[in-house]
Design an enzyme around this catalytic site. Structure first.
Site, PDB file in Angstrom:
ATOM      1  N   ASP A 131      -7.773  -0.143  -5.567  1.00 47.72           N
ATOM      2  CA  ASP A 131      -6.475   0.469  -5.837  1.00 47.72           C
ATOM      3  C   ASP A 131      -6.566   1.509  -6.949  1.00 47.72           C
ATOM      4  OD1 ASP A 131      -3.367   0.029  -5.297  1.00 47.72           O
ATOM      5  OD2 ASP A 131      -3.636   0.265  -7.453  1.00 47.72           O
ATOM      6  N   GLU A 188      -6.201   5.584  -6.126  1.00 43.39           N
ATOM      7  CA  GLU A 188      -5.175   6.486  -6.650  1.00 43.39           C
ATOM      8  C   GLU A 188      -5.788   7.612  -7.468  1.00 43.39           C
ATOM      9  OE1 GLU A 188      -2.890   3.449  -8.467  1.00 43.39           O
ATOM     10  OE2 GLU A 188      -3.906   3.533 -10.403  1.00 43.39           O
ATOM     11  N   LYS A 214       0.825  -1.197   0.000  1.00 40.40           N
ATOM     12  CA  LYS A 214       0.000   0.000   0.000  1.00 40.40           C
ATOM     13  C   LYS A 214       0.869   1.260   0.000  1.00 40.40           C
ATOM     14  CE  LYS A 214      -2.974  -2.571  -0.625  1.00 40.40           C
ATOM     15  NZ  LYS A 214      -3.646  -2.539  -1.921  1.00 40.40           N
TER      16      LYS A 214
END
Length: 490
Positions: A230, A234, A167
């Protein structure tokens, strides 16, 4: 999703996060002696690629496996410009630790595919064709699964498929591992996933991989949940949202409030990457609010109230785009366009030039700016709520929305600026920041700022939900697993 698992190698424990329980494994250097057992039957781990994650993971694996019979070998395209960097890091043809990618794939019992997402989409079939039957394919991102889903394909049935997903960006993975050499582990938390297990070894292989790259805390997810959280994350608070927020705030502070440019940068960027991130890292999101009083608290409450829904609006669109694989298709198409129009830089504007001067002249501590804090915390909480709504486990929610931001990415932004942070991440992440930051900027400017300037009062229901949110308990539990070493730069 079932969050339980069984390991024949590593001790598991139950972590209580607010109203849920998850099974985890703690990492640490005292676990390195267990790695040969976790990797039983594996003589060579092939690390394919030298991008964001490749250098960090390859070096961490090599260092963790020192003294064992397991070799870590880098596989790159012939003539790759990364060959020189790999050699500089100690991987060489002469030592048998550097070679052509497909040859490395063919000779490795475990293959970590760390090439760019676009390259995975282009070359996946050749990779599959060169894998040994019964070998293990490791991914540090679920992008390939999402791409295969989008074209109606799947992994070969004769291999293990696992994921270990730190992470944090690659430089953080390496930097914290190195900083933790004098203590029993310091690194980046990691999720793991077992997509396909043909021989009963996949779980321990994944856990061994996570321990070897330095994860202090390892939690279970699925590759499907991972690529959704994910890629979404982002584009949200990790990169795209924070980029859009600070651009919007800096412009507001200079153009509408008439502040000095350096002070505007301090009040927008520096307060997020400095005291806000540090406070959240050690004490949680709620502590940012609790440190404020009087008029500052009222400003936070109104900024939070008016920013939450505009931020949630964009985040919901992002999640839909990612979950439907539209965002993955967008990344593939962007990669094709880059042959004609390469990706540009993002630090040439006046704001980021001012930032260079501010960083060079730093002295003393920056105070938390209540308006900036309200906007930032509202966006972070909106992301948390959306991931919970979509069924992600609390460990994934906390790491993808909070811990990765304040312990990995924001410190790099604080050290060298937004371009350095963004552009040391994957191409997929860089594209996401560029695409979605303007959307956060626009939505917050058009909705949140106009409501604030019109004098609308704070939404008390939203504030009550914030104050009583279960993420605060979850973050407190995660903080107990936090490494004792902060990331540091020279």
């Amino acid at each position: 999703m079932d969050l339980t698992f069984k390991s024949d190698v590593f001790a598991t424990e139950t972590l209580k996060l607010a109203d849920t329980e998850e099974m985890i494994v703690r990492g640490g250097r005292d676990k390195f002696s267990l790695l040969p057992k976790a990797f039983a039957g594996i003589k060579q781990i092939g690390v394919i690629g030298w991008g964001s994650q490749g250098p960090a993971q390859a070096q961490n694996l090599r260092d963790s496996l020192e003294g064992t019979d397991i070799r870590v070998k880098i596989g790159l395209r012939p003539g790759s410009s990364s060959m020189a960097a790999a050699r500089e890091a100690g991987f060489t043809e002469e030592a048998g630790t550097l070679g052509e990618m497909y040859q490395v794939i063919r000779e490795s019992e475990m293959v970590l595919l760390l090439i760019s997402d676009a390259a995975q989409a282009e070359h996946y079939q050749q990779v599959f064709d060169n894998l040994q039957p019964g070998s293990t394919l490791g991914l540090s991102h679920g992008f390939l699964l999402g791409y295969l889903e989008s074209i109606g394909k799947y992994f070969p049935k004769n291999i293990n498929v696992i994921g270990v997903c730190p992470k944090g960006m690659g430089p953080s993975v390496r930097r914290l591992y190195v900083l933790g050499k004098e203590v029993n582990g310091a690194g980046i938390n990691s999720s793991f996933a077992v997509e396909q297990d043909i021989d009963g070894k996949a779980t321990d292989q994944a856990l061994g991989w996570a321990v070897a790259v330095g994860a202090p805390y390892i939690f279970k997810t699925s590759l499907g949940h991972e690529f959704r959280s994910d890629i979404f994350g982002e584009r949200g608070i990790l990169l795209g949202a924070v980029h859009g927020i600070v651009e919007m705030l800096y412009r507001r502070y200079v153009m509408e409030e008439g502040r000095d440019e350096s002070q505007a940068f301090i009040d927008s960027v520096e307060t997020i990457t400095g005291p806000i991130s540090k406070t959240i890292s050690y004490q949680g999101i709620i502590a940012v609010y609790e440190q404020l009083s009087g008029e500052d608290r009222e400003i936070f409450e109104r900024a939070y109230s008016h920013s939450y829904r505009p931020a949630f609006d964009i985040l919901l669109e992002i999640y839909d785009e990612v979950s439907s694989c539209n965002e993955i298709r967008s990344v593939i198409m962007a990669g094709q366009r880059h042959e004609r129009f390469p990706m540009g830089t993002i630090d040439g504007t006046r704001m980021w030039q001012v930032g260079e001067k501010v960083r060079a002249a730093r002295s003393g501590e920056t105070k938390i700016h209540p308006f900036t804090a309200g906007v930032y915390c509202a966006t972070m909480m909106a992301q948390i709520d959306l991931l919970i709504e979509k069924g992600h486990c609390l460990s994934e929610v906390a790491n993808e929305s909070v811990i990765e931001a304040v312990d990995s990415l924001n410190p790099y932004m604080h050290h060298k600026g937004v371009a350095f942070m963004v552009d040391n991440c994957s191409t997929t992440a860089r594209l996401g920041s560029r695409k979605w930051a303007p959307r956060f900027d626009y939505n917050l400017s058009q909705q949140a700022m106009t409501d604030f300037d019109a004098g609308k009062p704070a939404n008390q229901d939203l504030l009550a939900a914030f104050k009583n949110h279960k993420i605060h308990q979850a973050l407190a539990a995660c903080a107990e697993l936090r490494p004792s070493v902060d990331i540091a730069f020279v």
